[in-house]
Design a protein around this motif. Structure first.
Motif, mmCIF file in Angstrom:
data_model
loop_
_atom_site.group_PDB
_atom_site.id
_atom_site.type_symbol
_atom_site.label_atom_id
_atom_site.label_comp_id
_atom_site.label_asym_id
_atom_site.label_seq_id
_atom_site.Cartn_x
_atom_site.Cartn_y
_atom_site.Cartn_z
ATOM 1 N N ILE A 33 -25.364 -11.863 19.909
ATOM 2 C CA ILE A 33 -26.127 -11.123 20.909
ATOM 3 C C ILE A 33 -27.541 -10.806 20.426
ATOM 4 O O ILE A 33 -28.465 -10.671 21.243
ATOM 5 C CB ILE A 33 -25.366 -9.823 21.289
ATOM 6 N N SER A 34 -27.735 -10.714 19.112
ATOM 7 C CA SER A 34 -29.075 -10.406 18.591
ATOM 8 C C SER A 34 -30.080 -11.489 18.968
ATOM 9 O O SER A 34 -31.271 -11.209 19.153
ATOM 10 C CB SER A 34 -29.026 -10.253 17.068
ATOM 11 N N THR A 35 -29.610 -12.734 19.099
ATOM 12 C CA THR A 35 -30.504 -13.837 19.459
ATOM 13 C C THR A 35 -31.063 -13.667 20.865
ATOM 14 O O THR A 35 -32.155 -14.164 21.176
ATOM 15 C CB THR A 35 -29.758 -15.180 19.354
ATOM 16 N N LEU A 36 -30.314 -12.954 21.740
ATOM 17 C CA LEU A 36 -30.802 -12.714 23.093
ATOM 18 C C LEU A 36 -32.119 -11.938 23.059
ATOM 19 O O LEU A 36 -32.974 -12.115 23.931
ATOM 20 C CB LEU A 36 -29.750 -11.954 23.904
ATOM 21 N N GLY A 37 -32.279 -11.099 22.036
ATOM 22 C CA GLY A 37 -33.525 -10.348 21.898
ATOM 23 C C GLY A 37 -34.727 -11.240 21.664
ATOM 24 O O GLY A 37 -35.859 -10.881 22.002
ATOM 25 N N GLU A 38 -34.496 -12.413 21.081
ATOM 26 C CA GLU A 38 -35.574 -13.365 20.848
ATOM 27 C C GLU A 38 -35.834 -14.212 22.096
ATOM 28 O O GLU A 38 -36.987 -14.524 22.407
ATOM 29 C CB GLU A 38 -35.222 -14.268 19.671
ATOM 30 N N GLN A 39 -34.765 -14.573 22.806
ATOM 31 C CA GLN A 39 -34.911 -15.465 23.953
ATOM 32 C C GLN A 39 -35.306 -14.722 25.231
ATOM 33 O O GLN A 39 -36.079 -15.234 26.031
ATOM 34 C CB GLN A 39 -33.604 -16.243 24.175
ATOM 35 N N MET A 40 -34.744 -13.530 25.418
ATOM 36 C CA MET A 40 -35.033 -12.734 26.624
ATOM 37 C C MET A 40 -35.203 -11.272 26.213
ATOM 38 O O MET A 40 -34.307 -10.453 26.419
ATOM 39 C CB MET A 40 -33.891 -12.870 27.648
ATOM 40 N N PRO A 41 -36.323 -10.911 25.616
ATOM 41 C CA PRO A 41 -36.489 -9.559 25.066
ATOM 42 C C PRO A 41 -36.349 -8.452 26.105
ATOM 43 O O PRO A 41 -35.783 -7.394 25.812
ATOM 44 C CB PRO A 41 -37.896 -9.587 24.462
ATOM 45 N N LEU A 42 -36.838 -8.659 27.330
ATOM 46 C CA LEU A 42 -36.737 -7.614 28.348
ATOM 47 C C LEU A 42 -35.290 -7.408 28.787
ATOM 48 O O LEU A 42 -34.833 -6.266 28.962
ATOM 49 C CB LEU A 42 -37.617 -7.972 29.550
ATOM 50 N N VAL A 43 -34.561 -8.502 28.945
ATOM 51 C CA VAL A 43 -33.148 -8.408 29.319
ATOM 52 C C VAL A 43 -32.362 -7.732 28.201
ATOM 53 O O VAL A 43 -31.506 -6.865 28.452
ATOM 54 C CB VAL A 43 -32.568 -9.804 29.621
ATOM 55 N N PHE A 44 -32.665 -8.111 26.957
ATOM 56 C CA PHE A 44 -31.953 -7.522 25.824
ATOM 57 C C PHE A 44 -32.201 -6.017 25.740
ATOM 58 O O PHE A 44 -31.267 -5.235 25.495
ATOM 59 C CB PHE A 44 -32.395 -8.201 24.526
ATOM 60 N N ALA A 45 -33.438 -5.598 25.959
ATOM 61 C CA ALA A 45 -33.760 -4.165 25.926
ATOM 62 C C ALA A 45 -33.009 -3.416 27.025
ATOM 63 O O ALA A 45 -32.505 -2.299 26.812
ATOM 64 C CB ALA A 45 -35.262 -3.966 26.072
ATOM 65 N N GLU A 46 -32.908 -4.041 28.205
ATOM 66 C CA GLU A 46 -32.176 -3.418 29.311
ATOM 67 C C GLU A 46 -30.689 -3.316 28.981
ATOM 68 O O GLU A 46 -30.039 -2.304 29.275
ATOM 69 C CB GLU A 46 -32.383 -4.230 30.587
ATOM 70 N N LEU A 47 -30.142 -4.366 28.347
ATOM 71 C CA LEU A 47 -28.734 -4.355 27.948
ATOM 72 C C LEU A 47 -28.472 -3.251 26.931
ATOM 73 O O LEU A 47 -27.455 -2.534 27.006
ATOM 74 C CB LEU A 47 -28.341 -5.717 27.375
ATOM 75 N N GLN A 48 -29.371 -3.093 25.958
ATOM 76 C CA GLN A 48 -29.217 -2.024 24.976
ATOM 77 C C GLN A 48 -29.201 -0.651 25.641
ATOM 78 O O GLN A 48 -28.389 0.210 25.277
ATOM 79 C CB GLN A 48 -30.356 -2.097 23.951
ATOM 80 N N GLN A 49 -30.095 -0.442 26.607
ATOM 81 C CA GLN A 49 -30.150 0.853 27.281
ATOM 82 C C GLN A 49 -28.885 1.102 28.089
ATOM 83 O O GLN A 49 -28.355 2.219 28.113
ATOM 84 C CB GLN A 49 -31.379 0.918 28.198
#
Length: 603
Positions: free
Chosen positions: A298-314
């Motif tokens: 899942i950490s790789t998602l932060g590199e490929q789709m940073p905005l989506v990853f930030a939303e998922l974290q929240q």
């Protein structure tokens, strides 16, 4: 049939409002209740509706649905069309739905799911035009026919897989997802022909007929063998039944800006307080859990789709705080937009459960009393299982993912039925599969550990093994499993059925032979939790000890004395055993007296 229900049978959720809440698990099932609660929290959830679990046993007992259910489903479909702006069975912008199970108590992977329902030769053209992606539309169609044929018509999955493999080989592509349009059309035609040949009926084109067939199949899956076995293992009452969730489809397989995944709010193996999980781009949900493709962390998602990853974290933070427990979340990304499909209490290893409970007390999320109450005895038991002796000489065969901690040795077995039969005879076995699926559950129960060639940390094998406290190495991609010949190969070596292997689920390693195992070392969190339990308890804890070694071990774990001592167990070795045998086989009173005279000083 008399309809005795006075309460609603269908509960809608969508557009920020839901008819249900998290407290209605007995009616909506866990999945339906979580979808309703997430909707009310403002989490982006595709709209849908839940058919109450109260209908399940009515349908299973009578073989038909309550009379007023059809009218309520029709009304819910109309609301769903209004919420999505699409038409179920429409030719221009067709609305497709998923049909999923959901019991009050989570039973991951034990019951059925059908995706992309509503497709036929007409609506697939509408999906092509709507998406602008013919390959996606026909890939979705073949997925639907395959799932429907397997789940509703009860046809073996292997036959569908063989058709796919034949078309993949003919097209000369490495992955099914790379099949060209004409090949996908051929797959769909062959799937439909197979269904008609085996059932004697044409594959249904009417979306309404498809829907009711799927609803019936999901209710029926409550009584499949794997579901019954799972309930027995986890003491889940048969009377609960399952709800059925119908939800508008969002598509993770529409392109490289889309995807699907599973994420935990904390690491389910170690308990570390960080987002943990896996995802795949251009994929649907079953691709992740089935182990068909190797997912990305899942950490790789932060590199490929940073905005989506930030939303998922929240969202992860929001959901964990709201439910005050670790969450296991399923999500889909459609053209860069994130949707949550499910959240539930995350299954975790025993070690992770203890760390998470202690950490959440430190964070002020839960009390010490809640921390103690949240740890099932089996979770503590997991930490008392052996691990590989650090001083042992090991013959490393291959590596994979550390999917469930602990270590075990056993003989390799490649079939779930055989695993169950051998374990019943007292054999110690390791179940080895390409990937596990719910039909393998009884074999996983019988095995000491599980090894799979495919699948990630959130695959079926990993999740089920962690839930049972069994070691598991998944995604050992170097091995090739030949289930026909009952063997597997890795790095130029072959392991046949009945040969010993050792699985280290903590390190993700597989060894040839029977490795030496030692007792584990317990950490500070374990001691803290037992200390809190001591402060709360009203009963003393004493050990069941038959030997000096038992008493030492009990004292190490905090026992305050011996509660039960079976002294006859002390006579099972050395000269003591000889004296016991002499007494048992004595033919006269004098002979028995002589033997007892030897035993008395020992006693």
């Amino acid at each position: 049939m008399t309809d005795s229900y006075s309460h609603p049978l269908v509960y809608f959720f969508g557009q920020g409002r839901a008819d249900g809440t998290a407290g209605m698990k007995d009616v909506l099932g866990g999945k339906g209740a979580s979808l309703a609660e997430m909707t009310n929290l403002g989490i982006p959830v595709p709209p849908g509706f839940t058919i109450s679990s109260t209908v399940c046993h009515t349908y299973l007992d009578a073989g038909q649905f309550p009379p007023r259910l059809r009218a309520q489903v029709e009304t819910a479909l109309q609301r769903l069309e209004a919420a999505s702006g699409r038409q179920f069975g429409g030719t221009e912008e067709p609305m497709l739905v998923s049909v999923r199970s959901g019991a009050a108590v989570s039973m991951p992977g034990m019951m059925e799911t059908i995706l992309n329902l509503g497709l036929n030769d007409v609506t697939v053209a509408g999906l092509e035009a709507q998406s602008g992606n013919p390959q996606f539309a026909w890939d979705s169609y073949r997925r639907f026919v395959q799932m429907y044929g397997s789940v509703v018509n009860g046809l073996p999955k292997k036959a569908f897989d063989n058709v796919l493999e034949r078309h993949r080989a003919d097209a000369g592509v490495a992955r099914v997802i790379d099949l060209p349009i004409e090949a996908l059309k051929g797959v769909v035609a062959d799937f439909k022909a197979h269904v008609e040949q085996k059932t004697g009926r044409a594959f249904p084109d009417d979306p309404i007929e498809q829907l009711w067939g799927a609803i019936a199949a999901v209710f029926g899956s409550w009584n499949t063998r794997r579901a019954v076995d799972y309930r027995k293992l986890h003491d889940i009452p048969d009377a609960l039944g399952t709800a059925v969730n119908i939800q508008t489809m969002v598509f993770g397989n529409i392109g490289q800006d889309s995807g699907t995944g599973v994420a935990f709010t904390r690491d389910p193996s170690t308990g570390a307080a960080e987002l943990y999980g896996e995802y795949l781009l251009n994929a649907q949900g079953e691709d992740v859990v089935a182990g068909i493709r190797d997912p990305e962390p899942i950490s790789t998602l932060g590199e490929q789709m940073p905005l989506v990853f930030a939303e998922l974290q929240q969202m992860a933070v929001t959901l964990e705080r709201h439910f005050r427990d670790v969450q296991d979340m399923e999500f889909t990304i459609e053209r860069g937009r994130l949707y949550m499909l499910q959240t539930r209490r995350g299954q975790r290893s025993g070690r992770a459960a203890i760390k998470i409970a202690c950490d959440m007390v430190d964070e002020g999320s839960i009390s010490r009393e809640e921390a103690v109450a949240r740890i099932p005895p089996n979770d503590l038991d997991q930490l008392l299982h052996p691990m590989i002796d650090p001083a042992a000489t090991l013959d490393l065969l291959t590596t994979g993912l550390p999917a469930s901690p602990g270590a075990a040795s056993g003989t390799a077995v490649f079939d779930a039925d055989e695993a169950e039969a051998l374990a019943r005879e007292g054999a110690t076995i390791i179940l080895v599969r390409r990937e596990t699926n719910p039909e393998d559950f009884h074999g996983m129960v019988a095995a000491k550990a599980i090894l799979t060639a495919r699948g990630g940390m959130t695959s079926h094998a990993a999740v089920v093994a962690r839930g049972m406290g069994k070691p598991c190495v998944s995604g050992a991609s170097a091995i090739t499993v030949d289930e026909e010949r009952h063997c597997f190969a890795a790095n130029g070596r072959e392991i046949k059925r009945g040969e010993w292997i050792t699985v280290d689920g903590s390190a993700g390693k597989v060894f040839v032979g029977q490795a030496a195992l030692v007792e584990p070392e317990l950490d500070d969190d374990f001691s803290r939790l037992l200390g809190w339990a001591d402060d709360l308890r009203h009963l003393q804890v004493r050990v069941n000890a038959d030997t000096p070694a038992d008493t030492h071990r009990g004292r190490d774990f905090g026992a305050e004395g011996t509660g039960l001592c079976r002294t006859e167990h002390m006579f099972f070795e050395g000269d003591r055993l000889s004296a016991m045998r002499e007494m048992i086989v004595a033919q006269s009173h004098e002979g028995r007296t002589r033997a007892l005279a030897k035993i008395l000083p020992m006693q």
